[in-house]
Design a protein around this motif. Structure first.
Motif, PDB file in Angstrom:
ATOM      1  N   PRO A  83       0.842  -1.205   0.000  1.00 56.92           N
ATOM      2  CA  PRO A  83       0.000   0.000   0.000  1.00 56.92           C
ATOM      3  C   PRO A  83       0.874   1.251   0.000  1.00 56.92           C
ATOM      4  CG  PRO A  83      -0.633  -1.523   1.768  1.00 56.92           C
ATOM      5  CD  PRO A  83       0.681  -1.994   1.233  1.00 56.92           C
ATOM      6  N   ARG A  84       0.466   2.242  -0.771  1.00 58.45           N
ATOM      7  CA  ARG A  84       1.153   3.527  -0.736  1.00 58.45           C
ATOM      8  C   ARG A  84       0.736   4.300   0.508  1.00 58.45           C
ATOM      9  NH1 ARG A  84       3.344   5.319  -5.613  1.00 58.45           N
ATOM     10  NH2 ARG A  84       3.199   3.788  -7.287  1.00 58.45           N
ATOM     11  N   LEU A  85       1.473   5.340   0.808  1.00 59.26           N
ATOM     12  CA  LEU A  85       1.143   6.155   1.966  1.00 59.26           C
ATOM     13  C   LEU A  85      -0.261   6.744   1.817  1.00 59.26           C
ATOM     14  CD1 LEU A  85       2.434   7.134   4.627  1.00 59.26           C
ATOM     15  CD2 LEU A  85       3.156   9.191   3.407  1.00 59.26           C
ATOM     16  N   SER A  86      -0.598   7.142   0.596  1.00 51.86           N
ATOM     17  CA  SER A  86      -1.945   7.677   0.350  1.00 51.86           C
ATOM     18  C   SER A  86      -3.010   6.613   0.593  1.00 51.86           C
ATOM     19  CB  SER A  86      -2.041   8.211  -1.079  1.00 51.86           C
ATOM     20  OG  SER A  86      -1.630   7.224  -2.017  1.00 51.86           O
ATOM     21  N   ASN A 128      -0.019  17.395   6.481  1.00 53.92           N
ATOM     22  CA  ASN A 128       0.845  18.046   5.492  1.00 53.92           C
ATOM     23  C   ASN A 128       1.865  18.961   6.176  1.00 53.92           C
ATOM     24  OD1 ASN A 128      -0.336  17.190   2.828  1.00 53.92           O
ATOM     25  ND2 ASN A 128      -2.152  18.116   3.736  1.00 53.92           N
ATOM     26  N   VAL A 129       1.392  19.755   7.135  1.00 55.36           N
ATOM     27  CA  VAL A 129       2.284  20.657   7.855  1.00 55.36           C
ATOM     28  C   VAL A 129       3.316  19.860   8.650  1.00 55.36           C
ATOM     29  CG1 VAL A 129       2.412  22.402   9.671  1.00 55.36           C
ATOM     30  CG2 VAL A 129       0.576  22.492   7.975  1.00 55.36           C
ATOM     31  N   ALA A 130       2.885  18.775   9.281  1.00 59.21           N
ATOM     32  CA  ALA A 130       3.802  17.962  10.074  1.00 59.21           C
ATOM     33  C   ALA A 130       4.903  17.362   9.205  1.00 59.21           C
ATOM     34  CB  ALA A 130       3.023  16.856  10.790  1.00 59.21           C
ATOM     35  N   PHE A 131       4.552  16.894   7.995  1.00 66.52           N
ATOM     36  CA  PHE A 131       5.561  16.346   7.090  1.00 66.52           C
ATOM     37  C   PHE A 131       6.554  17.431   6.657  1.00 66.52           C
ATOM     38  CE2 PHE A 131       3.126  12.416   6.373  1.00 66.52           C
ATOM     39  CZ  PHE A 131       4.162  11.504   6.235  1.00 66.52           C
ATOM     40  N   ARG A 132       6.039  18.588   6.279  1.00 69.97           N
ATOM     41  CA  ARG A 132       6.930  19.653   5.791  1.00 69.97           C
ATOM     42  C   ARG A 132       7.826  20.172   6.913  1.00 69.97           C
ATOM     43  NH1 ARG A 132       6.384  21.197   0.763  1.00 69.97           N
ATOM     44  NH2 ARG A 132       4.484  20.738  -0.414  1.00 69.97           N
ATOM     45  N   SER A 133       7.283  20.304   8.110  1.00 66.32           N
ATOM     46  CA  SER A 133       8.071  20.802   9.226  1.00 66.32           C
ATOM     47  C   SER A 133       9.139  19.811   9.654  1.00 66.32           C
ATOM     48  CB  SER A 133       7.142  21.113  10.405  1.00 66.32           C
ATOM     49  OG  SER A 133       7.879  21.448  11.560  1.00 66.32           O
ATOM     50  N   SER A 134       8.819  18.520   9.590  1.00 65.49           N
ATOM     51  CA  SER A 134       9.737  17.500  10.094  1.00 65.49           C
ATOM     52  C   SER A 134      10.742  17.022   9.053  1.00 65.49           C
ATOM     53  CB  SER A 134       8.934  16.295  10.610  1.00 65.49           C
ATOM     54  OG  SER A 134       8.044  16.681  11.636  1.00 65.49           O
ATOM     55  N   PHE A 135      10.320  16.953   7.777  1.00 59.37           N
ATOM     56  CA  PHE A 135      11.174  16.355   6.743  1.00 59.37           C
ATOM     57  C   PHE A 135      11.424  17.276   5.551  1.00 59.37           C
ATOM     58  CE2 PHE A 135       8.360  13.018   8.600  1.00 59.37           C
ATOM     59  CZ  PHE A 135       9.307  12.443   9.424  1.00 59.37           C
ATOM     60  N   PRO A 170       3.706  15.086   1.937  1.00 58.06           N
ATOM     61  CA  PRO A 170       3.440  13.642   2.046  1.00 58.06           C
ATOM     62  C   PRO A 170       3.671  12.912   0.727  1.00 58.06           C
ATOM     63  CG  PRO A 170       1.742  14.876   3.186  1.00 58.06           C
ATOM     64  CD  PRO A 170       2.590  15.883   2.468  1.00 58.06           C
ATOM     65  N   GLU A 171       3.336  13.555  -0.399  1.00 52.86           N
ATOM     66  CA  GLU A 171       3.537  12.924  -1.704  1.00 52.86           C
ATOM     67  C   GLU A 171       5.027  12.752  -2.018  1.00 52.86           C
ATOM     68  OE1 GLU A 171      -0.331  14.658  -1.248  1.00 52.86           O
ATOM     69  OE2 GLU A 171       1.655  15.609  -1.155  1.00 52.86           O
ATOM     70  N   GLU A 172       5.814  13.760  -1.711  1.00 56.38           N
ATOM     71  CA  GLU A 172       7.263  13.657  -1.934  1.00 56.38           C
ATOM     72  C   GLU A 172       7.889  12.629  -1.003  1.00 56.38           C
ATOM     73  OE1 GLU A 172       8.093  18.302  -3.286  1.00 56.38           O
ATOM     74  OE2 GLU A 172       8.029  17.744  -1.160  1.00 56.38           O
ATOM     75  N   GLU A 189       6.382   9.996   0.154  1.00 59.14           N
ATOM     76  CA  GLU A 189       5.973   8.690  -0.356  1.00 59.14           C
ATOM     77  C   GLU A 189       6.889   8.223  -1.479  1.00 59.14           C
ATOM     78  OE1 GLU A 189       2.529   7.892  -3.243  1.00 59.14           O
ATOM     79  OE2 GLU A 189       1.675   7.390  -1.274  1.00 59.14           O
ATOM     80  N   ILE A 190       7.208   9.132  -2.407  1.00 62.51           N
ATOM     81  CA  ILE A 190       8.080   8.780  -3.530  1.00 62.51           C
ATOM     82  C   ILE A 190       9.445   8.315  -3.025  1.00 62.51           C
ATOM     83  CG2 ILE A 190       9.335   9.733  -5.505  1.00 62.51           C
ATOM     84  CD1 ILE A 190       6.877  11.532  -5.988  1.00 62.51           C
ATOM     85  N   ARG A 191      10.004   9.038  -2.068  1.00 60.20           N
ATOM     86  CA  ARG A 191      11.323   8.675  -1.536  1.00 60.20           C
ATOM     87  C   ARG A 191      11.274   7.381  -0.753  1.00 60.20           C
ATOM     88  NH1 ARG A 191      14.638  13.855   0.686  1.00 60.20           N
ATOM     89  NH2 ARG A 191      15.864  12.080   1.429  1.00 60.20           N
ATOM     90  N   TRP A 192      10.203   7.166   0.004  1.00 61.31           N
ATOM     91  CA  TRP A 192      10.057   5.926   0.777  1.00 61.31           C
ATOM     92  C   TRP A 192       9.940   4.717  -0.143  1.00 61.31           C
ATOM     93  CZ3 TRP A 192       4.928   3.491   1.598  1.00 61.31           C
ATOM     94  CH2 TRP A 192       4.999   2.353   2.414  1.00 61.31           C
ATOM     95  N   LEU A 193       9.120   4.832  -1.187  1.00 59.39           N
ATOM     96  CA  LEU A 193       8.971   3.719  -2.125  1.00 59.39           C
ATOM     97  C   LEU A 193      10.281   3.429  -2.849  1.00 59.39           C
ATOM     98  CD1 LEU A 193       5.462   4.573  -3.646  1.00 59.39           C
ATOM     99  CD2 LEU A 193       6.010   2.773  -1.993  1.00 59.39           C
ATOM    100  N   ALA A 194      11.008   4.475  -3.225  1.00 58.21           N
ATOM    101  CA  ALA A 194      12.299   4.286  -3.888  1.00 58.21           C
ATOM    102  C   ALA A 194      13.292   3.599  -2.958  1.00 58.21           C
ATOM    103  CB  ALA A 194      12.843   5.627  -4.356  1.00 58.21           C
ATOM    104  N   PHE A 195      13.252   3.972  -1.685  1.00 57.18           N
ATOM    105  CA  PHE A 195      14.119   3.346  -0.677  1.00 57.18           C
ATOM    106  C   PHE A 195      13.856   1.843  -0.599  1.00 57.18           C
ATOM    107  CE2 PHE A 195      14.421   1.862   3.749  1.00 57.18           C
ATOM    108  CZ  PHE A 195      15.752   2.131   4.038  1.00 57.18           C
TER     109      PHE A 195
END
Length: 277
Positions: free
Chosen positions: A183-186, A233-240, A244-246, A248-254
């Protein structure tokens, strides 16, 4: 898997977890209390050794969670331990019947943890620590809790904090990746999963990736940002510094890079030309 259940979500997410009938305990237990620095362990009379074991496991888990989440607990956490799954199912802490798939639960409203000892020390330690991780979440994330936060985050965080990246989860996630069923993050955010188990194990894979890329302490930062803003969305941008979409792409590539050799071996194995006749 021994599933843990957060009481506020029990009926909505796992209808089989509780059955709509009242139960009559076989006997009335005499509870005793063992106090530690951070916990109040409630246990049936005669089960002092189990209480001492629970106290040790609980304090060890507390030390790890406090370090990773950078969150000192504000209150003593009540823990109820049962000496068997039968006693747990017959107990009257919850008025409704607890199904066999429930290995423990956390009560958001009364801020307590309830677990049975099923005969396996490793499993008992895991489930107890998992539920204590929920207790930390209750203190960081404001209520109301029901449907307010992604289940993959709540359960995946508890699994990662208690197990790290264990071999069983590695095998499960690798199989999902190799057979294109991950499953994707979405999907996780929308509840689109094949099995409820995916919230735990795929969520654990997401948290493990966070720790690998940004360090474990960033998990606590992410949780606090989500609690403060209520916005994923804010939590993802503030922390990483990623949407969330970006992320997800990096996590799947990993994961694809990690399992690339296994995927190549699987393709070769399925190629008819590689078979010896």
């Amino acid at each position: 898997l021994v599933k843990s259940i957060v009481v506020f979500a029990l009926l909505a997410l796992w209808p089989a977890g509780l059955e709509a009938r009242w139960k009559i305990p076989g006997y009335v237990r005499q509870w005793q209390v063992l106090d530690t620095v951070h916990f109040r362990i409630h246990y049936p009379r005669g089960d002092e050794e189990l209480a001492l074991l629970a106290a040790r496991f609980a304090e060890e888990a507390h030390a790890r969670f406090r370090r990773v989440l950078r969150k000192p607990t504000r209150e003593v956490i009540p823990v109820f331990v049962f000496a068997s799954t039968q006693d747990f199912a017959a107990g009257n802490i919850l008025p409704a019947t607890v199904g066999e798939n429930v290995g423990g639960f956390s009560d958001f409203f009364r801020r307590r943890v309830v677990v049975p000892f099923a005969g396996d020390y490793a499993s008992f330690r895991h489930v107890l620590a998992h539920e204590i991780a929920h207790a930390f979440q209750f203190q960081i994330l404001p209520g109301p809790f029901y449907n307010a936060y992604p289940l993959w985050l709540l359960e995946g965080m508890c699994e990662y904090l208690t197990l790290g990246w264990d071999q069983a989860t590695e095998a499960y996630v690798r199989d999902l990746v190799l057979h294109n069923r991950l499953p994707r993050l979405s999907d996780l955010n929308q509840g689109r999963v094949r099995r409820g188990y995916d919230f735990y194990k795929v969520g654990q894979a997401v948290l493990w990736y966070m720790a690998q890329e940004w360090g474990e302490e960033r998990i606590g930062h992410f949780l606090k940002e989500l609690g403060a803003t209520g916005d994923l969305n804010v939590a993802f941008r503030s922390s990483f510094e990623l949407s969330p979409e970006e992320f997800e792409i990096r996590w799947l590539a990993f994961l694809e890079e990690r399992y690339a050799p296994a995927r190549a071996a699987l393709i070769q194995q399925q190629d008819p030309r590689s078979r010896i006749v």
